[in-house]
Write a protein that holds these residues in place. Structure first.
Motif, PDB file in Angstrom:
ATOM      1  N   GLN A  67      13.839  36.318  68.269  1.00  0.00           N
ATOM      2  CA  GLN A  67      14.673  36.352  67.337  1.00  0.00           C
ATOM      3  C   GLN A  67      16.309  37.227  67.834  1.00  0.00           C
ATOM      4  O   GLN A  67      15.845  37.754  69.134  1.00  0.00           O
ATOM      5  N   GLU A 107      19.545  38.441  66.528  1.00  0.00           N
ATOM      6  CA  GLU A 107      20.775  38.499  65.679  1.00  0.00           C
ATOM      7  C   GLU A 107      22.243  39.231  66.212  1.00  0.00           C
ATOM      8  O   GLU A 107      22.113  40.062  67.457  1.00  0.00           O
ATOM      9  N   LEU A 108      23.041  38.984  65.022  1.00  0.00           N
ATOM     10  CA  LEU A 108      24.292  39.674  65.259  1.00  0.00           C
ATOM     11  C   LEU A 108      24.566  40.873  65.230  1.00  0.00           C
ATOM     12  O   LEU A 108      23.910  41.571  63.697  1.00  0.00           O
ATOM     13  N   THR A 109      24.228  42.103  65.835  1.00  0.00           N
ATOM     14  CA  THR A 109      24.488  43.635  64.809  1.00  0.00           C
ATOM     15  C   THR A 109      25.852  44.375  64.560  1.00  0.00           C
ATOM     16  O   THR A 109      25.760  45.193  63.801  1.00  0.00           O
ATOM     17  N   PHE A 123      25.033  41.670  70.109  1.00  0.00           N
ATOM     18  CA  PHE A 123      23.634  41.002  69.475  1.00  0.00           C
ATOM     19  C   PHE A 123      22.912  41.759  70.016  1.00  0.00           C
ATOM     20  O   PHE A 123      22.723  42.728  71.063  1.00  0.00           O
ATOM     21  N   ARG A 124      21.516  41.537  69.926  1.00  0.00           N
ATOM     22  CA  ARG A 124      19.941  41.953  70.126  1.00  0.00           C
ATOM     23  C   ARG A 124      19.092  40.559  69.853  1.00  0.00           C
ATOM     24  O   ARG A 124      19.058  40.521  69.503  1.00  0.00           O
ATOM     25  N   GLN A 171      12.998  44.596  73.443  1.00  0.00           N
ATOM     26  CA  GLN A 171      14.310  43.786  72.654  1.00  0.00           C
ATOM     27  C   GLN A 171      15.256  44.447  73.819  1.00  0.00           C
ATOM     28  O   GLN A 171      15.336  45.046  74.637  1.00  0.00           O
ATOM     29  N   SER A 212      20.273  44.322  73.869  1.00  0.00           N
ATOM     30  CA  SER A 212      21.546  44.117  73.370  1.00  0.00           C
ATOM     31  C   SER A 212      22.565  44.394  74.226  1.00  0.00           C
ATOM     32  O   SER A 212      22.204  44.172  75.301  1.00  0.00           O
ATOM     33  N   PHE A 230      20.386  30.109  66.600  1.00  0.00           N
ATOM     34  CA  PHE A 230      20.817  31.430  65.656  1.00  0.00           C
ATOM     35  C   PHE A 230      22.454  31.057  64.616  1.00  0.00           C
ATOM     36  O   PHE A 230      23.179  30.029  65.357  1.00  0.00           O
ATOM     37  N   ARG A 259      24.241  32.708  61.263  1.00  0.00           N
ATOM     38  CA  ARG A 259      24.710  34.186  60.830  1.00  0.00           C
ATOM     39  C   ARG A 259      26.086  33.907  59.682  1.00  0.00           C
ATOM     40  O   ARG A 259      26.949  33.164  60.058  1.00  0.00           O
TER      41      ARG A 259
END
Length: 160
Positions: free
Chosen positions: A32, A34-36, A54-55, A96, A98, A145, A147
């Protein structure tokens, strides 16, 4: 004779590496991405510097090598920035990691369009982020991905 031995050795190495890739493919789950966060570093007339955070979450039982991240950022329908970051790192098994990616934009060429977007500071502006993370060393995969969302520029403009 030496040529034949070299050929057999290279064939053996190739077949053993392919066998490892099929093992990875059997129980492989997509990570996965995702933009954090988005951090504004500096905003000047000619350029703006951001850092995209990102993570990457790895649900697999083995470490996940991450080679690069490609991204495209849109503000409404304007292409704001695009690029590739070489990461050359690894996400631990069932863990995970980052990553921070510096981004430089130039809104000067879009000054009229951005000015129209900012006429009403309470009107939301749409953004889209698309990209892919390349994983693996020899036979990698691409994880795509996307978003999207909105922000209200008036919330970021200080009152005088």
């Amino acid at each position: 004779m030496l040529r034949q031995a070299l050929f057999i050795t290279l064939l053996g190495v190739l077949l053993s590496s392919l066998g490892g890739c099929t093992y990875i493919g059997r129980n492989y789950e997509e990570p996965q991405v995702e933009l954090t966060g988005v951090e504004l570093i500096r905003a000047r007339l000619w350029s703006q510097d951001f850092v995209l955070h990102f993570r990457v979450q790895n649900p697999n039982d083995s470490a996940l090598p991450v080679r690069s991240l490609a991204y495209t950022v849109y503000l409404n329908d304007l292409l704001l920035s695009q690029g590739t970051a070489n990461l050359h790192s690894s996400v631990p098994a069932n863990g995970q990691r980052s990553f921070s990616v510096p981004v430089q934009t130039n809104l000067w060429r879009y000054v009229k369009d951005v000015g129209r977007m900012l006429e009403d500071p309470n009107q939301p502006i749409n953004y889209r982020l698309r990209g892919r993370v390349k994983t693996g060393w020899l036979f990698g995969r691409s994880v795509h991905f996307s978003r999207q969302g909105q922000f209200v520029p008036g919330a970021y403009i200080p009152e005088l």
